[in-house]
Design a protein around this motif. Structure first.
Motif, PDB file in Angstrom:
ATOM      1  N   THR A 143      -5.399  13.627   3.817  1.00 60.17           N
ATOM      2  CA  THR A 143      -4.794  13.435   2.653  1.00 60.17           C
ATOM      3  C   THR A 143      -4.934  14.445   1.518  1.00 60.17           C
ATOM      4  N   GLY A 144      -5.547  16.144   2.341  1.00 55.07           N
ATOM      5  CA  GLY A 144      -5.830  16.557   1.517  1.00 55.07           C
ATOM      6  C   GLY A 144      -4.996  18.153   1.306  1.00 55.07           C
ATOM      7  N   THR A 145      -5.055  18.690   1.865  1.00 55.83           N
ATOM      8  CA  THR A 145      -4.207  19.675   1.029  1.00 55.83           C
ATOM      9  C   THR A 145      -4.039  20.567   2.538  1.00 55.83           C
ATOM     10  N   LEU A 146      -2.865  20.763   2.864  1.00 57.35           N
ATOM     11  CA  LEU A 146      -1.613  21.498   4.100  1.00 57.35           C
ATOM     12  C   LEU A 146      -1.409  22.697   3.788  1.00 57.35           C
ATOM     13  N   THR A 147      -2.364  24.407   3.956  1.00 59.96           N
ATOM     14  CA  THR A 147      -1.787  25.589   3.784  1.00 59.96           C
ATOM     15  C   THR A 147      -0.639  25.497   5.122  1.00 59.96           C
ATOM     16  N   LEU A 148       0.357  25.892   4.454  1.00 62.57           N
ATOM     17  CA  LEU A 148       1.623  26.586   6.585  1.00 62.57           C
ATOM     18  C   LEU A 148       1.711  28.297   6.152  1.00 62.57           C
ATOM     19  N   LEU A 149       1.422  28.520   7.054  1.00 59.75           N
ATOM     20  CA  LEU A 149       1.008  30.331   7.058  1.00 59.75           C
ATOM     21  C   LEU A 149       1.966  30.643   7.896  1.00 59.75           C
ATOM     22  N   HIS A 177      -9.334  26.157  -1.946  1.00 61.91           N
ATOM     23  CA  HIS A 177      -7.760  25.920  -1.950  1.00 61.91           C
ATOM     24  C   HIS A 177      -7.104  25.495  -1.079  1.00 61.91           C
ATOM     25  N   ASP A 178      -6.999  25.989  -0.077  1.00 61.69           N
ATOM     26  CA  ASP A 178      -6.194  26.199   0.947  1.00 61.69           C
ATOM     27  C   ASP A 178      -6.338  24.833   2.301  1.00 61.69           C
ATOM     28  N   GLY A 179      -7.810  23.902   1.954  1.00 60.90           N
ATOM     29  CA  GLY A 179      -8.128  22.679   2.716  1.00 60.90           C
ATOM     30  C   GLY A 179      -7.283  23.374   3.962  1.00 60.90           C
ATOM     31  N   MET A 180      -6.500  22.609   5.309  1.00 61.80           N
ATOM     32  CA  MET A 180      -6.773  23.132   6.702  1.00 61.80           C
ATOM     33  C   MET A 180      -4.653  23.726   6.344  1.00 61.80           C
ATOM     34  N   ARG A 181      -5.767  24.901   6.912  1.00 57.82           N
ATOM     35  CA  ARG A 181      -4.230  26.347   7.475  1.00 57.82           C
ATOM     36  C   ARG A 181      -4.338  26.156   8.990  1.00 57.82           C
ATOM     37  N   VAL A 182      -2.532  26.322   8.357  1.00 55.38           N
ATOM     38  CA  VAL A 182      -1.866  26.294   9.841  1.00 55.38           C
ATOM     39  C   VAL A 182      -1.106  27.238  10.021  1.00 55.38           C
ATOM     40  N   LEU A 183      -1.105  28.246  10.948  1.00 61.70           N
ATOM     41  CA  LEU A 183       0.200  29.184  11.700  1.00 61.70           C
ATOM     42  C   LEU A 183       1.186  28.160  11.531  1.00 61.70           C
ATOM     43  N   VAL A 184       2.940  28.204  10.759  1.00 60.34           N
ATOM     44  CA  VAL A 184       3.189  27.531  12.120  1.00 60.34           C
ATOM     45  C   VAL A 184       4.600  28.065  11.951  1.00 60.34           C
ATOM     46  N   ASP A 185       4.439  29.818  12.748  1.00 60.56           N
ATOM     47  CA  ASP A 185       5.587  30.635  13.146  1.00 60.56           C
ATOM     48  C   ASP A 185       5.553  30.917  14.785  1.00 60.56           C
ATOM     49  N   ARG A 186       6.599  30.964  15.359  1.00 64.41           N
ATOM     50  CA  ARG A 186       6.938  30.991  16.579  1.00 64.41           C
ATOM     51  C   ARG A 186       5.963  31.950  17.403  1.00 64.41           C
ATOM     52  N   VAL A 187       6.180  32.523  16.231  1.00 65.19           N
ATOM     53  CA  VAL A 187       5.654  34.631  17.009  1.00 65.19           C
ATOM     54  C   VAL A 187       4.353  34.520  16.832  1.00 65.19           C
ATOM     55  N   TRP A 188       3.185  35.519  17.028  1.00 64.06           N
ATOM     56  CA  TRP A 188       2.392  35.549  16.318  1.00 64.06           C
ATOM     57  C   TRP A 188       2.513  36.879  15.882  1.00 64.06           C
ATOM     58  N   SER A 221       1.028  -1.491  -0.058  1.00 58.88           N
ATOM     59  CA  SER A 221      -0.080   0.191  -0.106  1.00 58.88           C
ATOM     60  C   SER A 221       0.831   0.878   0.335  1.00 58.88           C
ATOM     61  N   THR A 222       0.351   1.889  -0.910  1.00 54.36           N
ATOM     62  CA  THR A 222       1.150   4.024  -0.881  1.00 54.36           C
ATOM     63  C   THR A 222       0.248   4.349   0.001  1.00 54.36           C
ATOM     64  N   LYS A 223       1.078   5.219   0.569  1.00 55.82           N
ATOM     65  CA  LYS A 223       0.374   6.392   1.730  1.00 55.82           C
ATOM     66  C   LYS A 223      -0.485   7.802   0.221  1.00 55.82           C
ATOM     67  N   PRO A 224      -1.464   8.381   0.075  1.00 52.24           N
ATOM     68  CA  PRO A 224      -1.921   8.843  -0.225  1.00 52.24           C
ATOM     69  C   PRO A 224      -1.309  10.402   0.342  1.00 52.24           C
ATOM     70  N   LYS A 225      -1.313  11.061  -1.446  1.00 51.43           N
ATOM     71  CA  LYS A 225      -0.387  12.362  -0.767  1.00 51.43           C
ATOM     72  C   LYS A 225      -0.758  13.061  -0.211  1.00 51.43           C
ATOM     73  N   LEU A 226       0.035  14.018   0.368  1.00 54.91           N
ATOM     74  CA  LEU A 226      -0.416  15.206   0.904  1.00 54.91           C
ATOM     75  C   LEU A 226      -0.369  16.335   0.021  1.00 54.91           C
ATOM     76  N   ASN A 227      -1.263  17.010  -0.517  1.00 51.88           N
ATOM     77  CA  ASN A 227      -0.626  18.534  -0.704  1.00 51.88           C
ATOM     78  C   ASN A 227      -0.073  19.510   0.168  1.00 51.88           C
ATOM     79  N   VAL A 228       1.295  20.253   0.337  1.00 54.44           N
ATOM     80  CA  VAL A 228       1.658  21.212   0.840  1.00 54.44           C
ATOM     81  C   VAL A 228       2.255  22.759   0.329  1.00 54.44           C
ATOM     82  N   GLN A 229       0.578  23.640   0.505  1.00 51.52           N
ATOM     83  CA  GLN A 229       1.359  25.057  -0.047  1.00 51.52           C
ATOM     84  C   GLN A 229       2.032  25.659   0.635  1.00 51.52           C
TER      85      GLN A 229
END
Length: 125
Positions: free
Chosen positions: A97-103, A22-33, A2-10
């Protein structure tokens, strides 16, 4: 086999208008607000500040493009620790398995930690 479904990261700047289609899950990944954004107005699903570079590394780098190669190497070392590997897997799991948007709030995402983080997430299983 089995192959793992590909995650689209933007990667997008947190100041850009969200693309809810199109953004999917939106995650802020900065240490400072991010400056200028009220928490009540923030349009993302979560804030994962622990996955961002350490405060020491962030301050050393100072977004100096001359330091980009060394910053990339050091941040990859941080991401290789057991705690960070687990955080990467958990972020992938939550995104599904959808889109992950790194903010990020950085002005130059091409020389920002989100570029390195996106590459790592695409390869983390």
């Amino acid at each position: 086999m089995s192959t793992k479904p590909k995650l689209n990261v933007q990667v997008r700047r947190v100041y850009e208008e969200p693309d809810h289609e199109h953004d999917g899950m939106r995650v802020l990944v900065d240490r400072v607000w991010p400056r200028g954004i009220a928490k009540a107005d923030a349009e993302f699903d979560e804030w994962d500040k622990e996955i961002a570079p350490s405060t020491e590394l962030r301050k050393w780098y100072g977004h100096d493009p001359q330091r980009w190669p060394e910053f990339t190497r050091r941040y990859r070392e941080e991401l290789a620790t057991p705690e960070m590997r687990e955080a990467l897997r958990e972020l992938r799991r939550r995104a599904g398995t959808g889109t992950l948007t790194l903010l990020t709030a950085v002005k130059d995402p091409e020389h920002g930690h989100t570029k390195v983080l996106a590459e790592e997430l695409r390869h983390t299983r």
